[in-house]
Design an enzyme around this catalytic site. Sequence first.
Site, PDB file in Angstrom:
ATOM      1  N   TRP A 164      74.546  64.779  96.213  1.00 12.95           N
ATOM      2  CA  TRP A 164      73.472  64.128  96.956  1.00 12.95           C
ATOM      3  C   TRP A 164      72.099  64.696  96.636  1.00 12.95           C
ATOM      4  O   TRP A 164      71.090  64.098  96.976  1.00 12.95           O
ATOM      5  CB  TRP A 164      73.720  64.276  98.474  1.00 12.95           C
ATOM      6  N   ASN A 165      72.019  65.877  95.990  1.00 17.80           N
ATOM      7  CA  ASN A 165      70.703  66.523  95.921  1.00 17.80           C
ATOM      8  C   ASN A 165      69.760  65.911  94.886  1.00 17.80           C
ATOM      9  O   ASN A 165      68.545  65.963  95.058  1.00 17.80           O
ATOM     10  CB  ASN A 165      70.838  68.050  95.763  1.00 17.80           C
ATOM     11  N   ARG A 173      72.080  61.318  83.944  1.00 19.08           N
ATOM     12  CA  ARG A 173      72.444  62.334  82.955  1.00 19.08           C
ATOM     13  C   ARG A 173      73.872  62.127  82.443  1.00 19.08           C
ATOM     14  O   ARG A 173      74.251  62.633  81.390  1.00 19.08           O
ATOM     15  CB  ARG A 173      72.317  63.691  83.655  1.00 19.08           C
ATOM     16  N   LYS A 188      81.066  57.516  91.163  1.00 15.89           N
ATOM     17  CA  LYS A 188      81.074  57.671  92.618  1.00 15.89           C
ATOM     18  C   LYS A 188      79.936  58.596  93.039  1.00 15.89           C
ATOM     19  O   LYS A 188      79.994  59.805  92.810  1.00 15.89           O
ATOM     20  CB  LYS A 188      82.407  58.284  93.084  1.00 15.89           C
ATOM     21  N   PRO A 189      78.894  58.034  93.673  1.00 12.31           N
ATOM     22  CA  PRO A 189      77.826  58.905  94.185  1.00 12.31           C
ATOM     23  C   PRO A 189      78.270  59.551  95.497  1.00 12.31           C
ATOM     24  O   PRO A 189      79.281  59.150  96.084  1.00 12.31           O
ATOM     25  CB  PRO A 189      76.671  57.931  94.436  1.00 12.31           C
ATOM     26  N   SER A 243      79.762  71.144  93.836  1.00 15.59           N
ATOM     27  CA  SER A 243      80.055  72.542  94.146  1.00 15.59           C
ATOM     28  C   SER A 243      81.212  73.079  93.289  1.00 15.59           C
ATOM     29  O   SER A 243      82.081  72.320  92.850  1.00 15.59           O
ATOM     30  CB  SER A 243      80.426  72.667  95.622  1.00 15.59           C
ATOM     31  N   GLU A 264      79.445  70.475  86.047  1.00 16.27           N
ATOM     32  CA  GLU A 264      78.139  71.079  86.375  1.00 16.27           C
ATOM     33  C   GLU A 264      78.251  71.563  87.808  1.00 16.27           C
ATOM     34  O   GLU A 264      78.183  70.770  88.746  1.00 16.27           O
ATOM     35  CB  GLU A 264      77.024  70.039  86.236  1.00 16.27           C
ATOM     36  N   LEU A 265      78.434  72.866  87.974  1.00 19.73           N
ATOM     37  CA  LEU A 265      78.814  73.378  89.299  1.00 19.73           C
ATOM     38  C   LEU A 265      77.695  74.209  89.940  1.00 19.73           C
ATOM     39  O   LEU A 265      76.542  74.105  89.569  1.00 19.73           O
ATOM     40  CB  LEU A 265      80.121  74.160  89.164  1.00 19.73           C
ATOM     41  N   ARG A 292      61.477  73.695  94.643  1.00 21.34           N
ATOM     42  CA  ARG A 292      61.804  72.379  94.092  1.00 21.34           C
ATOM     43  C   ARG A 292      62.988  71.843  94.887  1.00 21.34           C
ATOM     44  O   ARG A 292      63.950  72.567  95.147  1.00 21.34           O
ATOM     45  CB  ARG A 292      62.160  72.531  92.616  1.00 21.34           C
ATOM     46  N   CYS A 298      70.816  73.274  92.296  1.00 16.51           N
ATOM     47  CA  CYS A 298      71.721  74.259  91.691  1.00 16.51           C
ATOM     48  C   CYS A 298      70.914  75.284  90.914  1.00 16.51           C
ATOM     49  O   CYS A 298      71.348  76.404  90.713  1.00 16.51           O
ATOM     50  CB  CYS A 298      72.696  73.541  90.770  1.00 16.51           C
ATOM     51  N   GLU A 395      75.289  80.522  97.497  1.00 20.20           N
ATOM     52  CA  GLU A 395      74.150  79.618  97.312  1.00 20.20           C
ATOM     53  C   GLU A 395      73.480  79.382  98.660  1.00 20.20           C
ATOM     54  O   GLU A 395      74.159  78.988  99.617  1.00 20.20           O
ATOM     55  CB  GLU A 395      74.675  78.257  96.825  1.00 20.20           C
ATOM     56  N   SER A 455      64.847  72.329  83.570  1.00 23.53           N
ATOM     57  CA  SER A 455      65.395  70.986  83.336  1.00 23.53           C
ATOM     58  C   SER A 455      64.564  70.216  82.314  1.00 23.53           C
ATOM     59  O   SER A 455      63.346  70.123  82.453  1.00 23.53           O
ATOM     60  CB  SER A 455      65.424  70.204  84.655  1.00 23.53           C
TER      61      SER A 455
HETATM   62  P1  NAP Z   1      80.158  68.638  96.629  1.00 22.03           P
HETATM   63  O1  NAP Z   1      80.499  68.733  98.057  1.00 22.03           O
HETATM   64  O2  NAP Z   1      80.971  69.392  95.660  1.00 22.03           O
HETATM   65  O3  NAP Z   1      80.164  67.083  96.286  1.00 22.03           O
HETATM   66  C1  NAP Z   1      79.822  66.603  95.024  1.00 22.03           C
HETATM   67  C2  NAP Z   1      80.425  65.229  94.815  1.00 22.03           C
HETATM   68  O4  NAP Z   1      81.844  65.336  94.837  1.00 22.03           O
HETATM   69  C3  NAP Z   1      80.075  64.227  95.915  1.00 22.03           C
HETATM   70  O5  NAP Z   1      80.005  62.944  95.347  1.00 22.03           O
HETATM   71  C4  NAP Z   1      81.270  64.324  96.830  1.00 22.03           C
HETATM   72  O6  NAP Z   1      81.420  63.165  97.604  1.00 22.03           O
HETATM   73  C5  NAP Z   1      82.391  64.471  95.827  1.00 22.03           C
HETATM   74  N1  NAP Z   1      83.611  65.085  96.322  1.00 22.03           N
HETATM   75  C6  NAP Z   1      83.762  66.016  97.285  1.00 22.03           C
HETATM   76  N2  NAP Z   1      85.067  66.358  97.401  1.00 22.03           N
HETATM   77  C7  NAP Z   1      85.749  65.613  96.482  1.00 22.03           C
HETATM   78  C8  NAP Z   1      87.118  65.514  96.115  1.00 22.03           C
HETATM   79  N3  NAP Z   1      88.072  66.240  96.699  1.00 22.03           N
HETATM   80  N4  NAP Z   1      87.448  64.643  95.138  1.00 22.03           N
HETATM   81  C9  NAP Z   1      86.516  63.904  94.526  1.00 22.03           C
HETATM   82  N5  NAP Z   1      85.200  63.955  94.838  1.00 22.03           N
HETATM   83  C10 NAP Z   1      84.820  64.812  95.798  1.00 22.03           C
HETATM   84  O7  NAP Z   1      78.666  69.081  96.347  1.00 22.03           O
HETATM   85  P2  NAP Z   1      77.353  68.606  97.089  1.00 22.03           P
HETATM   86  O8  NAP Z   1      77.279  69.316  98.385  1.00 22.03           O
HETATM   87  O9  NAP Z   1      77.251  67.127  97.064  1.00 22.03           O
HETATM   88  O10 NAP Z   1      76.237  69.145  96.080  1.00 22.03           O
HETATM   89  C11 NAP Z   1      75.777  70.432  96.099  1.00 22.03           C
HETATM   90  C12 NAP Z   1      76.463  71.280  95.043  1.00 22.03           C
HETATM   91  O11 NAP Z   1      76.262  70.689  93.765  1.00 22.03           O
HETATM   92  C13 NAP Z   1      75.862  72.662  94.936  1.00 22.03           C
HETATM   93  O12 NAP Z   1      76.886  73.605  94.800  1.00 22.03           O
HETATM   94  C14 NAP Z   1      75.020  72.599  93.683  1.00 22.03           C
HETATM   95  O13 NAP Z   1      74.805  73.841  93.075  1.00 22.03           O
HETATM   96  C15 NAP Z   1      75.817  71.678  92.842  1.00 22.03           C
HETATM   97  N6  NAP Z   1      74.984  71.052  91.810  1.00 22.03           N
HETATM   98  C16 NAP Z   1      75.155  71.461  90.526  1.00 22.03           C
HETATM   99  C17 NAP Z   1      74.357  70.918  89.543  1.00 22.03           C
HETATM  100  C18 NAP Z   1      74.517  71.356  88.111  1.00 22.03           C
HETATM  101  O14 NAP Z   1      74.042  70.635  87.238  1.00 22.03           O
HETATM  102  N7  NAP Z   1      75.150  72.467  87.835  1.00 22.03           N
HETATM  103  C19 NAP Z   1      73.397  69.961  89.845  1.00 22.03           C
HETATM  104  C20 NAP Z   1      73.250  69.572  91.178  1.00 22.03           C
HETATM  105  C21 NAP Z   1      74.069  70.127  92.150  1.00 22.03           C
HETATM  106  P3  NAP Z   1      81.137  63.158  99.164  1.00 22.03           P
HETATM  107  O15 NAP Z   1      80.015  64.098  99.412  1.00 22.03           O
HETATM  108  O16 NAP Z   1      80.807  61.763  99.458  1.00 22.03           O
HETATM  109  O17 NAP Z   1      82.422  63.604  99.774  1.00 22.03           O
END
Ligand code: NAP
Length: 492
Positions: A164-165, A173, A188-189, A243, A264-265, A292, A298, A395, A455
């Site tokens: 979502w961020n 990307r 899937k967003p 994550s 990308e975690l 930012r 991340c 984090e 970036s």
């Molecule tokens: P998240 O909870 O891991 O969710 C990311 C995506 O995965 C969402 O679309 C989420 O959908 C989905 N998801 C969650 N559980 C799932 C499962 N069991 N199976 C399939 N899909 C699943 O992360 P977030 O809170 O949205 O984003 C923040 C994290 O992203 C941070 O840790 C950040 O560091 C990381 N991030 C990394 C990068 C990079 O390039 N390294 C860039 C941006 C963000 P729902 O939310 O709808 O459940």
Amino acid sequence: MSTAVFASRERSVIGAVNKSLYIGGAWRPASNSRTLPVYDPATNAVLCEVADATPTDGLAALDAAVRVQRDWAAHPPRERGEILRRGYELMMRRQSDLALLMTLEMGKPLAESEAEIAYAAEFFRWFAEEAVRIDGGYSTAPNGTGRLLVMRQPVGPAILITPWNFPAAMGARKIGPAVAAGCSMVLKPAAQTPLSMLALAEILAEAGLPDGVLNVITTSDSSGVIAPIIADGRARKLSFTGSTEVGRVLLKQCADKVLRTSMELGGNAPFLVFEDADLDAAVDGALTAKMRNIGEACTAANRFYVQRPIAEQFAQLFTERMAKLPIGRGTEAGVVVGPLINAAAVDKVQELVVDAKQHGAQVLTGGKAIAGKGHFYPPTVLFDVNASTRMAREEIFGPVAPITIFDTEDEAITAANNTEFGLVSYVYTTDLQRCLRVCERLEAGMIGLNQGTVSNPAAPFGGIKESGLGREGGRTGIDEYLETKYVAVALP
Ligand code: NAP
């Protein structure tokens, strides 16, 4: 939960988005007709409802992607590139509306949303240029009696999952290189921010992307919908941004079908300021690296290490700037700090700050959630934070900057590397030899050297250690969507 009275432009950009599932080029409701609400994090009001896909809908999206994969792979690379180029142009033409939509669903200030739309569009422009540069190889076998022919072909249908961020850029990307390589997709967003991606799907359709190449499913049941798609086995690739915790779960699921993965975690970026740094530049960079996206990136600087002789001065200058940043709804003029994504995010940040205080940190500004509507947390600077705090390991994902003092270069590097993450590090120093020495030793996929952002669509973005696998963007970004096939040619 109130139903907000939105300004007419806000109503119009939300109204313009198709809120159904996009499968096989058609917009359709969820098979059980359910919807899920999308909130404005600044007011907690419901913006609208979008379709809430079921596992059956997810598999229908996969069917659609599989159906077109062969034809799409045969599509001329130049045409694939031109679709992306038109996508880039349409996004830039609609930058202002797309930015408003993003601010409404995610909360970031409008100027940042505009920057993200431009950044996202650049991935389409970059990969428009890469689509026609997929090459292979032809060489003589070392013994001279045969030929080695190497071809590169699309991996096949790809599952793309975004957080979502960065509601537009993380999708662009992935879509950019997948389109360039000739892969069809199921995207899937995150349920919290589905609107930007739905808008992007319409733009790509308008740009000429054939039906079924990109399928977008929104759902409140991510695991229930994605697991069967992976288990089905016809998708050959998963690209995930999110994550580390969820990344690990998906890697295990992908292992069963031996899917290609790009991950990308999470991150835990250190920001190192040496005594010979340009202090003003370091403070500017610290603000960018920390603030930012309201700290919800991340790449956000998560730990500041400042060398003792300049530590107090850095902290004072940085605190003065942090304390003055205007806070408010991202749609308001001049706002720099929007709301966090939800109440849980505010609670987590607050918990980490309380923990740091209990471990002896001094609060220089901020330090307490803002009461009232929306999920606001003020820019916060903590001084003299020690390694036993939770925020040294986790984090923060919010506008909190913990400063730790160090004495020697070796001590700073050891502290910086003392994490399972390895996405990005920032270094401020004017000593060229130190620049190179420190960059070589830091365990990170990316380093901001005397700058607070890394970036760039033309650069390979990604992490090492538990921050991920693979790279997005840059010359190698398309490789994540290509297989290498070798043909042994008999030629006596
Ligand atoms: P998240 O909870 O891991 O969710 C990311 C995506 O995965 C969402 O679309 C989420 O959908 C989905 N998801 C969650 N559980 C799932 C499962 N069991 N199976 C399939 N899909 C699943 O992360 P977030 O809170 O949205 O984003 C923040 C994290 O992203 C941070 O840790 C950040 O560091 C990381 N991030 C990394 C990068 C990079 O390039 N390294 C860039 C941006 C963000 P729902 O939310 O709808 O459940």
